[in-house]
Structures are given as structure tokens and as C-alpha cells.
Enzyme design. Structure first.
Site, PDB file in Angstrom:
ATOM      1  N   GLU A  95      -5.826 -17.432 -15.036  1.00  0.00           N
ATOM      2  CA  GLU A  95      -6.300 -15.755 -14.905  1.00  0.00           C
ATOM      3  C   GLU A  95      -6.081 -16.218 -12.786  1.00  0.00           C
ATOM      4  O   GLU A  95      -6.988 -17.254 -12.562  1.00  0.00           O
ATOM      5  CB  GLU A  95      -7.082 -15.437 -15.708  1.00  0.00           C
ATOM      6  CG  GLU A  95      -7.562 -13.703 -14.535  1.00  0.00           C
ATOM      7  CD  GLU A  95      -6.488 -12.457 -15.264  1.00  0.00           C
ATOM      8  OE1 GLU A  95      -5.589 -12.502 -14.556  1.00  0.00           O
ATOM      9  OE2 GLU A  95      -6.739 -12.048 -15.673  1.00  0.00           O
ATOM     10  N   ASP A  96      -5.505 -14.660 -12.504  1.00  0.00           N
ATOM     11  CA  ASP A  96      -5.957 -15.002 -10.786  1.00  0.00           C
ATOM     12  C   ASP A  96      -7.354 -15.113 -11.086  1.00  0.00           C
ATOM     13  O   ASP A  96      -8.135 -15.480  -9.581  1.00  0.00           O
ATOM     14  CB  ASP A  96      -5.202 -14.064 -10.363  1.00  0.00           C
ATOM     15  CG  ASP A  96      -4.828 -12.972 -10.314  1.00  0.00           C
ATOM     16  OD1 ASP A  96      -5.806 -12.674 -11.925  1.00  0.00           O
ATOM     17  OD2 ASP A  96      -4.619 -12.484 -10.468  1.00  0.00           O
ATOM     18  N   ASP A  99     -12.869 -10.657 -13.202  1.00  0.00           N
ATOM     19  CA  ASP A  99     -13.509  -8.914 -13.049  1.00  0.00           C
ATOM     20  C   ASP A  99     -14.779  -8.282 -14.148  1.00  0.00           C
ATOM     21  O   ASP A  99     -15.475  -8.642 -13.932  1.00  0.00           O
ATOM     22  CB  ASP A  99     -12.407  -7.619 -12.215  1.00  0.00           C
ATOM     23  CG  ASP A  99     -12.857  -6.290 -11.785  1.00  0.00           C
ATOM     24  OD1 ASP A  99     -13.798  -6.623 -10.736  1.00  0.00           O
ATOM     25  OD2 ASP A  99     -12.271  -5.490 -11.158  1.00  0.00           O
ATOM     26  N   PHE A 148     -11.970  -5.796  -3.158  1.00  0.00           N
ATOM     27  CA  PHE A 148     -11.400  -6.307  -3.517  1.00  0.00           C
ATOM     28  C   PHE A 148     -10.291  -7.154  -2.551  1.00  0.00           C
ATOM     29  O   PHE A 148      -9.775  -6.470  -1.964  1.00  0.00           O
ATOM     30  CB  PHE A 148     -10.178  -4.165  -3.272  1.00  0.00           C
ATOM     31  CG  PHE A 148      -9.101  -4.590  -4.310  1.00  0.00           C
ATOM     32  CD1 PHE A 148      -9.285  -4.473  -5.783  1.00  0.00           C
ATOM     33  CD2 PHE A 148      -7.839  -4.315  -4.245  1.00  0.00           C
ATOM     34  CE1 PHE A 148      -8.127  -4.339  -6.962  1.00  0.00           C
ATOM     35  CE2 PHE A 148      -6.420  -4.688  -4.582  1.00  0.00           C
ATOM     36  CZ  PHE A 148      -6.985  -4.604  -5.982  1.00  0.00           C
ATOM     37  N   ARG A 161       1.347  -9.502  -2.148  1.00  0.00           N
ATOM     38  CA  ARG A 161       0.863 -11.080  -2.933  1.00  0.00           C
ATOM     39  C   ARG A 161       1.218 -11.990  -2.306  1.00  0.00           C
ATOM     40  O   ARG A 161       0.863 -12.992  -2.644  1.00  0.00           O
ATOM     41  CB  ARG A 161       1.832 -11.341  -4.052  1.00  0.00           C
ATOM     42  CG  ARG A 161       1.920  -9.659  -5.644  1.00  0.00           C
ATOM     43  CD  ARG A 161       2.275  -9.817  -6.793  1.00  0.00           C
ATOM     44  NE  ARG A 161       1.904  -8.737  -7.577  1.00  0.00           N
ATOM     45  CZ  ARG A 161       0.955  -8.745  -8.407  1.00  0.00           C
ATOM     46  NH1 ARG A 161       0.260  -9.439  -8.150  1.00  0.00           N
ATOM     47  NH2 ARG A 161       1.017  -7.871  -9.435  1.00  0.00           N
TER      48      ARG A 161
END
Ligand code: IMP
Length: 173
Positions: A95-96, A99, A148, A161
Site C-alpha cells: 500500500e502507498d 490513513d 495530505f 502521481r
């Protein structure tokens, strides 16, 4: 608006190497399938798996994203499934960023239902202060504060991205 660099490309490269070393020693005697969670994982996933000295199988899964906002809707929808059979395999979900934990919690459940031998979680970034569901992250690159971020796979409304560094994204107004 694109803000300060939170993690530079050099810091990312160093942590990817460190994670690959840790994972490599965990891979001994296993039957590994690396599953990347699209789209945010792509740069991390390809850099990480290329650093491993073991041969691993790769596949991808995609869930619905945040849309155009910077907060989670709390609902995860499967957009693209894996094609590999994970029964009796050692799964590494890549996973990046973790959160609220909603995406991973749902995906762990989905994978577990297919009877893998084990499931491990690898995440480049984690925002622990945002967690709503506790998920066991086995390999973490960096813990960051509640900002963010975009770049190195991470987007805001599908933009940024392909930036090589990770930046803070500051919403207009
Ligand atoms: P969770 O389900 O709330 O843990 O959210 C995980 C997903 O939300 C990640 O895979 C990202 O796609 C997205 N996300 C969470 N935080 C950020 C961020 O700071 N920047 C970009 N995407 C994020």
C-alpha cells in the site's frame, strides 16, 4: 497547491532499500505473492520488488479512491480483482499510505477469505493519528503527521502521481 517536500527522492530510495532488506530476510522459505493496491502503489511497488533478491509473483488489486477530495469516504469498493490464486501462498499487500485503515481492513478480510498461508502488510507511509481501524502493518517506511501528501504515486484528483518527491498538498483557499 503543491507545498513543501515532505520526503525527498533520496530519502524514499533509502527507505525502499531498508524495507527490501527487512522483507528479504522474511521471505526465506516462503511462497510469496506481492499484491499492489492500485494506483498509488505503482512507483513504490516496482522500486521495492526490484530491490528484493528473492523471486516473487506480482499482482494488483484496485479499490475505489478518494475521488476529488482529501478525506476518506470510509467506503471501499473493489474496482479490479487479482487473478492469482492465493490459497496456501504468503501474501504481501503493498500500500502507498495507510490513513484511516479502512482500505486495508477490507482488503485483508477479502484476501483472508481465500485461505492464504499468511498475509503481511507493507506500507510506504502511515498516518497513525488518522487511524479509525487498527490494522497490523508489518513493514512501514515512514510515519508522517496528518498532512495530505502527493507524489511518488500519491495523487490529488489524479494529479501529481509522477512527481519524484513526496510533497504536502495544500487545498486552495
Ligand atoms: P484509508 O482507507 O483511509 O487508510 O486510505 C487509504 C488510501 O487513501 C490510500 O491508498 C490513498 O489512496 C488515499 N490517501 C490517504 N491519505 C492520502 C494522502 O495524504 N495523499 C494521497 N492519497 C491518500
Amino acid at each position: 497547491m503543491l507545498g513543501r517536500v515532505v520526503l525527498s527522492r533520496d530519502q524514499i530510495a533509502n527507505v525502499v532499500e531498508r524495507l527490501a532488506e527487512e522483507i528479504d530476510s522474511d521471505l526465506e522459505g516462503r511462497s510469496p505473492v506481492f499484491i499492489g493496491i492500485l494506483k498509488g502503489c505503482v512507483y513504490f511497488f516496482t522500486d521495492l520488488t526490484r530491490c528484493l533478491s528473492h523471486t516473487v509473483e506480482v499482482d494488483f488489486i484496485q479499490t475505489s479512491s478518494y475521488g476529488t477530495g482529501t478525506t476518506s469516504s470510509g467506503t471501499v469498493v473493489l474496482v479490479k480483482d487479482i487473478t492469482v490464486d492465493v490459497r496456501d501462498r504468503d501474501v504481501y499487500l503493498v500500500e502507498d499510505i495507510v490513513d484511516t485503515g479502512t482500505t486495508l481492513a477490507d482488503l485483508i478480510q477479502l484476501i483472508e477469505a481465500r485461505h492464504p498461508r499468511s498475509v503481511q502488510i507493507v506500507a510506504l507511509l502511515s498516518k497513525p493519528s488518522r487511524r479509525k481501524i487498527e490494522v497490523p502493518v508489518d513493514f512501514i517506511g515512514f510515519e508522517i503527521e496528518d498532512v495530505f501528501v502527493v507524489g511518488y504515486g500519491l495523487d490529488f484528483a489524479e494529479r501529481y502521481r509522477n512527481l519524484p518527491d513526496i510533497h504536502e498538498y495544500v487545498p486552495e483557499g
